[in-house]
Motif scaffolding. Sequence first.
Motif, short mmCIF file in Angstrom:
data_model
loop_
_atom_site.label_atom_id
_atom_site.label_comp_id
_atom_site.label_asym_id
_atom_site.label_seq_id
_atom_site.Cartn_x
_atom_site.Cartn_y
_atom_site.Cartn_z
N LYS A 116 0.83 -1.20 0.00
CA LYS A 116 0.00 0.00 0.00
C LYS A 116 0.86 1.26 0.00
N SER A 117 1.89 1.27 0.85
CA SER A 117 2.79 2.42 0.90
C SER A 117 3.56 2.56 -0.40
N CYS A 118 3.92 1.43 -0.99
CA CYS A 118 4.65 1.42 -2.26
C CYS A 118 3.79 2.02 -3.37
N LYS A 119 2.52 1.63 -3.43
CA LYS A 119 1.62 2.17 -4.44
C LYS A 119 1.46 3.68 -4.29
N ARG A 120 1.31 4.13 -3.04
CA ARG A 120 1.16 5.57 -2.80
C ARG A 120 2.40 6.34 -3.27
N ALA A 121 3.58 5.77 -3.00
CA ALA A 121 4.82 6.42 -3.40
C ALA A 121 4.91 6.56 -4.92
N TYR A 122 4.52 5.51 -5.65
CA TYR A 122 4.57 5.56 -7.11
C TYR A 122 3.53 6.54 -7.66
N ARG A 123 2.34 6.56 -7.08
CA ARG A 123 1.30 7.47 -7.57
C ARG A 123 1.67 8.92 -7.33
N LYS A 124 2.33 9.18 -6.20
CA LYS A 124 2.74 10.54 -5.88
C LYS A 124 3.86 11.01 -6.81
N LYS A 125 4.80 10.10 -7.08
CA LYS A 125 5.96 10.46 -7.90
C LYS A 125 5.63 10.44 -9.39
N PRO A 172 2.27 10.60 -11.15
CA PRO A 172 0.81 10.71 -11.25
C PRO A 172 0.26 10.57 -12.65
N ASP A 173 1.08 10.87 -13.66
CA ASP A 173 0.61 10.81 -15.05
C ASP A 173 0.83 9.47 -15.71
N GLU A 174 1.34 8.50 -14.95
CA GLU A 174 1.60 7.18 -15.51
C GLU A 174 0.97 6.12 -14.63
N PRO A 175 -0.38 6.04 -14.63
CA PRO A 175 -1.08 5.11 -13.74
C PRO A 175 -0.74 3.65 -13.98
N LYS A 176 -0.41 3.30 -15.24
CA LYS A 176 -0.11 1.90 -15.51
C LYS A 176 1.19 1.45 -14.84
N SER A 177 2.07 2.41 -14.57
CA SER A 177 3.36 2.06 -14.01
C SER A 177 3.29 1.73 -12.52
N VAL A 178 2.13 2.01 -11.88
CA VAL A 178 2.03 1.80 -10.44
C VAL A 178 1.18 0.58 -10.12
N ALA A 179 0.94 -0.27 -11.11
CA ALA A 179 0.17 -1.49 -10.86
C ALA A 179 1.04 -2.49 -10.10
N ILE A 180 0.83 -2.57 -8.80
CA ILE A 180 1.61 -3.47 -7.94
C ILE A 180 0.65 -4.51 -7.39
N PHE A 181 0.84 -5.75 -7.82
CA PHE A 181 -0.08 -6.82 -7.49
C PHE A 181 0.40 -7.61 -6.27
N ASP A 210 1.34 -10.58 -6.07
CA ASP A 210 2.49 -11.44 -6.33
C ASP A 210 3.79 -10.64 -6.44
N MET A 211 3.72 -9.36 -6.10
CA MET A 211 4.89 -8.49 -6.11
C MET A 211 5.21 -8.03 -4.69
N LEU A 212 6.44 -7.59 -4.50
CA LEU A 212 6.91 -7.14 -3.20
C LEU A 212 7.80 -5.92 -3.43
N CYS A 213 7.67 -4.91 -2.60
CA CYS A 213 8.47 -3.69 -2.74
C CYS A 213 9.56 -3.64 -1.68
N LEU A 250 12.21 5.83 -5.40
CA LEU A 250 11.09 4.91 -5.25
C LEU A 250 11.57 3.51 -4.92
N PRO A 251 10.77 2.73 -4.20
CA PRO A 251 11.12 1.33 -3.96
C PRO A 251 11.19 0.57 -5.27
N SER A 252 11.99 -0.47 -5.31
CA SER A 252 12.01 -1.35 -6.47
C SER A 252 11.00 -2.47 -6.25
N ILE A 253 10.65 -3.13 -7.33
CA ILE A 253 9.60 -4.15 -7.28
C ILE A 253 10.23 -5.52 -7.54
N PHE A 254 9.88 -6.47 -6.69
CA PHE A 254 10.38 -7.83 -6.76
C PHE A 254 9.22 -8.79 -6.97
#
Length: 236
Positions: free
Chosen positions: A152-161, A163-172, A174-177, A218-222
């Motif tokens: 949840k915190s990871c998604k917020r960080a990506y959306r804040k940084k 905001p114009d690229e919503p597809k880039s913040v899709a964190i499911f 099966d992912m870990l930040c 931003l956190p990286s995604i694993f």
Amino acid sequence: MFQLLLLALSFLESPVFMISVLRTYDYKASSWVHICGGSIIRPHQDADPALYRVQVGEVYLYKEQDLLNISRIIIHPDYNEFSKRFDVALMQLTARLVTSTHVSPVSLPKDSSTFNSSDQCWLAGWGNVLQNVPLQPPYQLYEVKIPIQDNKSCKRAYRKKMPDEPKSVAIFDDMLCAGTLGRGPCFGDSGGPLVCRKSNKWIQVGVASMGVDCSNDLPSIFSRVQSSLAWIHQHI
């Protein structure tokens, strides 16, 4: 089954010896060159296994060593090239590894295991040391202690940084930040293991998948290993 490898930084004297490296042949360089990391999870895209070799048990990337052949590549059936969901693959070696103090398997997590920012977690690899700054000779292994961040915190960080690229913040799920402020994977570290120390064991919780600017802001995604346990155990 033979050994299986699970694929997809401030320098310290590394205690994490389960990391391996995947190489592919570069005809211009006339040599097998590094492309990503991996980890040994068992001591015993339909890509062509002949195109790859594996190096294990070394701190220096291009130290003279016989590279290991691969007999089979198993890509997660739910892998999505666009969303990067289930961004993991298994590689089966053609021969049995001899374990030692420098070559040993990493432990897999249990379904019930929990990991969070209080855990002592590390990432290791031979990727760039900074954005657009490649690792220099003698190509020594780097590792960094990085915190896990809840999704949840990871998604917020990506959306804040971004905001114009919503597809880039899709964190499911099966992912870990993990990682931020320059402490995380960079180009060339993909596939490397994110491991946490629990009960005197190194447990692999993630596989480096993607990130932005070497985790500077931003956190990286694993790929979350727990989400692929059933598939891993199906093959080992």
